[in-house]
Design a protein around this motif. Sequence first.
Motif, short mmCIF file in Angstrom:
data_model
loop_
_atom_site.label_atom_id
_atom_site.label_comp_id
_atom_site.label_asym_id
_atom_site.label_seq_id
_atom_site.Cartn_x
_atom_site.Cartn_y
_atom_site.Cartn_z
N ILE A 1 0.81 -1.22 0.00
CA ILE A 1 0.00 0.00 0.00
C ILE A 1 0.84 1.27 0.00
CG2 ILE A 1 -0.16 0.15 2.51
CD1 ILE A 1 -2.95 0.91 -0.08
N ASP A 2 2.15 1.15 0.32
CA ASP A 2 2.90 2.40 0.46
C ASP A 2 3.19 3.10 -0.88
OD1 ASP A 2 5.99 1.79 -0.19
OD2 ASP A 2 5.17 0.10 0.88
N PRO A 3 3.28 2.45 -2.03
CA PRO A 3 3.49 3.21 -3.28
C PRO A 3 2.39 4.24 -3.55
CG PRO A 3 4.06 0.92 -3.63
CD PRO A 3 3.42 0.99 -2.28
N PRO A 4 1.08 3.87 -3.51
CA PRO A 4 0.08 4.93 -3.73
C PRO A 4 0.09 5.99 -2.63
CG PRO A 4 -0.99 2.85 -3.11
CD PRO A 4 0.43 2.55 -3.41
N LEU A 5 0.42 5.62 -1.41
CA LEU A 5 0.50 6.61 -0.34
C LEU A 5 1.63 7.60 -0.59
CD1 LEU A 5 -0.14 4.43 2.86
CD2 LEU A 5 -1.74 5.98 1.70
N VAL A 6 2.79 7.10 -1.00
CA VAL A 6 3.93 7.98 -1.28
C VAL A 6 3.63 8.87 -2.48
CG1 VAL A 6 6.35 8.04 -1.96
CG2 VAL A 6 5.60 6.42 -0.22
N LEU A 7 3.13 8.26 -3.55
CA LEU A 7 2.88 9.03 -4.78
C LEU A 7 1.82 10.11 -4.58
CD1 LEU A 7 2.95 6.10 -7.36
CD2 LEU A 7 4.50 8.05 -7.33
N SER A 8 0.84 9.85 -3.73
CA SER A 8 -0.24 10.83 -3.54
C SER A 8 0.07 11.86 -2.46
CB SER A 8 -1.55 10.11 -3.20
OG SER A 8 -1.42 9.34 -2.02
N ASN A 9 1.07 11.60 -1.63
CA ASN A 9 1.39 12.53 -0.54
C ASN A 9 2.73 13.24 -0.72
OD1 ASN A 9 -0.68 12.28 1.87
ND2 ASN A 9 -0.43 10.23 1.02
N VAL A 10 3.63 12.66 -1.49
CA VAL A 10 4.93 13.30 -1.75
C VAL A 10 4.97 13.72 -3.20
CG1 VAL A 10 7.43 13.01 -1.69
CG2 VAL A 10 6.01 11.85 0.00
N ARG A 11 4.60 14.94 -3.46
CA ARG A 11 4.52 15.45 -4.82
C ARG A 11 5.70 16.36 -5.09
NH1 ARG A 11 2.23 12.95 -8.06
NH2 ARG A 11 1.33 14.67 -9.27
N ILE A 12 6.31 16.22 -6.26
CA ILE A 12 7.41 17.09 -6.67
C ILE A 12 7.09 17.65 -8.05
CG2 ILE A 12 9.08 15.75 -5.33
CD1 ILE A 12 10.13 14.64 -7.97
N PRO A 13 7.70 18.76 -8.41
CA PRO A 13 7.43 19.36 -9.72
C PRO A 13 7.70 18.37 -10.86
CG PRO A 13 8.65 20.89 -8.35
CD PRO A 13 8.62 19.58 -7.61
N GLY A 14 6.76 18.29 -11.78
CA GLY A 14 6.92 17.41 -12.93
C GLY A 14 6.41 16.01 -12.69
N GLY A 15 6.15 15.66 -11.43
CA GLY A 15 5.61 14.34 -11.12
C GLY A 15 6.67 13.26 -11.09
N LEU A 16 6.26 12.08 -10.63
CA LEU A 16 7.16 10.94 -10.48
C LEU A 16 6.70 9.78 -11.36
CD1 LEU A 16 7.62 10.80 -6.59
CD2 LEU A 16 9.41 11.29 -8.27
N ARG A 17 7.64 9.11 -11.98
CA ARG A 17 7.34 7.87 -12.71
C ARG A 17 7.74 6.69 -11.81
NH1 ARG A 17 9.64 7.52 -18.64
NH2 ARG A 17 8.13 5.79 -18.60
N PRO A 18 6.78 5.91 -11.34
CA PRO A 18 7.13 4.79 -10.46
C PRO A 18 7.72 3.61 -11.24
CG PRO A 18 4.77 4.85 -10.84
CD PRO A 18 5.34 6.07 -11.52
N ILE A 19 8.60 2.88 -10.58
CA ILE A 19 9.15 1.63 -11.12
C ILE A 19 8.34 0.50 -10.51
CG2 ILE A 19 11.24 0.30 -11.52
CD1 ILE A 19 11.32 3.23 -12.50
N VAL A 20 7.68 -0.31 -11.36
CA VAL A 20 6.72 -1.31 -10.89
C VAL A 20 7.07 -2.68 -11.47
CG1 VAL A 20 4.27 -1.92 -10.72
CG2 VAL A 20 4.96 0.49 -10.84
#
Length: 911
Positions: free
Chosen positions: A47-66
Motif C-alpha cells: 500500500i505504500d506506493p500509492p500513499l507515497v505518490l499521492s502525498n509526496v509530490r514534486i514538480p513534474g511528477g514521479l514515474r514509479p518503477i513497478v
Amino acid sequence: MQWMRALFFVLIRFLTQFRYRVRVEGLDKLRNLSGPTLVMPNHPGLIDPPLVLSNVRIPGGLRPIVTTSMYRKAALYPMMRLVNAIEVPDLAEQSRDALSQTLTMIDAIADGLNRGESFLIYPAGRTERRGIEEIGATRAVADLLERCPQANIVLVRTRGLWGSIFTFAPTGDQPNLERCVVRGFGWVIAALGIFLPRRNVTMTVERIERSALPGITRDKLNPFLEQWYNRDAPEKPVFVPFSHLFGPRSHDFPEPEQRGQIDLSAIRPATIRAVNELVEERLKRPLATEENSAEMLLEKLGLDSLERMDLALHIEDRFGFRSDKVADTLGELWALAEGQFSSGDKKPELAPAAWNVPATSKEPPAVLGDTLAEVFVRRVLKTPNDIVAADRMSGVLNYRKLYVGAHLMARRFRVLECIGHSPRTVFQAPLPLTEEGKRERDGRRSVPNTLDCVGVLLPGSVAADVVFFGLQLAGKVPVLLNWTTGPANLAHAVKTLGIGRIVTSKKLIDRLGIQIEGAEYLYLEDVRGGIGKLESVLALLSTYILPRRLLRSLPRPDLDAPAVVLFTSGSESTPKAVPLSHRNLLTNLRASLKVLQASPGDAILGFLPPFHSFGLLGNILAPVVAGIRVAHYPDPTDAAGLVRTAVAFKTTILITTPTFLSYMFAVARPDDLASLRVIVTGAEKCPDALFERAKQMCPEAVILEGYGITECSPVVAGNRRDKIKLGTVGPPVDGVEVCIVDPESHEPLPKGSIGMILVRGPSIFNGYLNYDGPDPFAEVDGKRWYVTGDLVQVDEEGYIHFRGRLKRFLKVGGEMVSLPALEEPFSRLYPPTEQGPQVAVEGVETPGGRWIVLFTTQDIALRQANAILTEAGLRGVMRIDEVERVVAIPVLGTGKTDYKVLRKMVSERTV
C-alpha cells in the motif's frame, strides 16, 4: 495527461484517507527542488506506493518503477499507463529474459534522468519481510547515481504500516493485493465511509546532498541507506481493527520468516567445493572461513539480485537441476547443485474438479489402430468426453479438447514448408543379412526414402501431448530433442537430420538459454496467438458433426516408416538418431500394457521428458493412446513438486527411474504417496533399499522393475504384477526374443551363463539415420539381432538378471552419459605426447549417484575442467565431479588407455 495524473492522485489520496491518517514530515524541503530526482522510499507493504505518490509530490511528477506482477494486473494496468510507470521484471523466479530486461530497464531510467525526468524507485527491490529494510547488495540505485551525477536524491521513511494486511506481518507471507483491496473497500462500505478506524502513518522526507553520502558504490551506499531507513527499527507490527464495533480486536502476528533449512547430509562435499569455486570466481576472492556456511546470505557476500540469478542459472546449466525459486543463501546454491532445492511452494494443491469426473469407459486400456494418428483419433472417437491429461499450465483436458488442440496445431505444422522448410532426411534401412530377413522386408510395404522432420523441445506437459499428436496428424515426424546434454549435441542432432524448425516454448528457452545453430524456434505462444476463436469453434464442432470423417483425413504412413526420432547418447562421442516406426511403438505399447494391467480408473503421474524413450512410452503414448489419464509435471528434478502433484491428482501409477523415485521418497511425508498402486521403474538398476523404502512410503504399491533400450521402443523385459522376482528385470515382454552370446565371438551361451544380450522382434528399430558407424546388428543362428552391449544372465524361469555394461557410458537419472564424449574436449586441448595420454575420463554408478573423474597429468582445476565442457557445448549431466592429478595415465600394451585400472581407482574412492 499531467492534469489527469494530478486528479488521479487526488482521488487516491481521498480514498486512502478513509483508512490511513498520513502525516508527512520534511515536505517543505522539496519546495525549491528542480531537475531530475530519484525518490527512494523504504517498502513496508504493497500500500505504500500509492500513499507515497499521492502525498509526496514534486514538480513534474514521479514515474514509479513497478514489477511485472503488479504492472500486468488487469485492474492496475490502466493506472500504470496513466501514471507512466516503468515495468521491471520480477526477479523472484529464474529467468534469463528477466535478467536482460532488468538491465535494459536501468538503461531506460538513466536515459530518463538525463532528460530531466524524476522516478520513484525502491532500493531494496522488494517489500519488507521482517519489519526492517534489507537492501543487501542490490546495485540499481548505485548504478543510476553513478551514471546521473545531476540527479537529486530524496529519501522517504514510512512508519506505521507494518502490521497492515498489505504487509508480510499478519501472515508471514506475500499478501494478495486483490483480496486486500476488496476486503478494505468492504469495510469502508460497511462503516459508511466515516466510522472506520484509521491507521496512523508517518512519512519522513529528507533531501540528501551527494556530499553527505559515504560514496555511491553499492558497498558504501547500501549500508548508508539501510541505516537511514532502519532508524528505530525493527518496527513492531500494529493491529488496527476495521470496525469500532465488529470484528477482531487483536491479532497474533507470526514470527518473522525463517529461511528454509538445508539438509547438509544430502549434499556431497565435492558439490560444495565445486559450487564454492563458482562463487569465488564471481566474487574474485576466496570465501572467508566464517562465510563458508549454509546460512550465509549471498547478498552479504556482495551479490545482488541480478548476480544471484545469473549465478544460479549458471549452476543449473552446470549441474542439470532446476528450481523456479532464486537461491538467497550459499546453502541453497549447494542444494540447487545437488537437486535438493525445491521451488519453495509448500502449499497443498487441489486438482480441478473436472479431474475427479469418472471415466465413461469400463474397458481396460487398449491400442485401437495401427498408426499413431489412427490410434489417437479412434481413442478420441471412443471416449471423447473422458479426461485424458492435465497440468498446471493447461488445466484439465478431455479427449475432445486435446484433439481440437492437436488438429489446430496440425494445420500450422502442415505448412511449415511454406515458412522455412527443413531439408528432408534420407531414410535408409540396413539390408537384412539373411534370407529370412529378406522375406520379412519384402513382406512389408515400401518405406518412404525421405522424412519430413520437425524438432520438438518441450518438457512433459499437455503442450507436449498436443504438439506430438499435432505432428502425427500433419504427417510430420517429431524429433524429440534432449536439452540436458547441451547445445553441442543439439546442434549435432539438427545437422544430422537437417532440421529447420524446432517447436518449443519461450518460457523453456528463457530458462535453458540455448540457441541451436542451424535451426529456428517455432514458439507455441506465437502459434496459439494466431488461432482465432471462430477456427477453434469450428474445429470443436467437427468432433460432434459426422465425427467419423476425422478418420478419413488422416495421413496413411507405412507401418514401418519412422513415426518419431529419438537420440541416444551411446558410447560414442556424438549421439545417434534412432527412428522408431509405428509398428515398433505400438507393438511395444501393447506388450507393455499387458505388464502394467491398468484399469480405466488409474491415473499416471507423468514427468519424464518426451525425449526419454521411457517418458515417450509411459507419459505420452500409454496414457493418450490407451486411455489412462495422466497428470503432467514438467520438472523431474523438483521432487517436492512431483509429490504435491501426486497428492493433488491422487495418481495411482508412477512411471519413473530409481533416481527420481529416491528424490520423491526423500521429501514425501507419510501418506503423501498412499494413492500409488504401481511403480514402474527402469532406465537404471533399482537398489534394494528403494524397494524397502517403498514399503514404508506406499505400502499398497508394487514396484515393477524392467529393462529397456531406446532402440527397442524401449521395453525389452519387465516384472509382472502377479509374479515379481526381486533382483531381476523380469522376463522378455511379448514380441521380444532374446539371445545370450559371448561378447567377443557372438556364440550362443547356455542358460544361466553371463553374456551379452541380443534382441529381435517387431519392436526393434531398423537402423540409425544418417549413420556411418559400425552395424548395430549381428547375425546369429541365421537371424538378425540388435547388439545391446549389455551383460545379463537368464535364470531357469526366463527372468533376466542385469549384470553390467560393455560400453563406456553411465546411466544418470535414466539418461546415458557418454564418457568418451566427456573426454573428447580434453583430448583436443591436451593431446597425447611421447609420454602417453595426458587426460582420461572414467566413472562409476553408485547408490548415491554417478561419480565421474578426470584423470590428468596436467594442473587442471575442477572449475576449469567444467568450463572446458561448457565451452564445448556440454552441460547438465555432462560434467566432471572430480579431477585427479596423476603422474601418468595407465595404458595397455597397445598404448591405449587402461580404463579398467581407472575404473578401479574411481570405485575405491567412492566406497
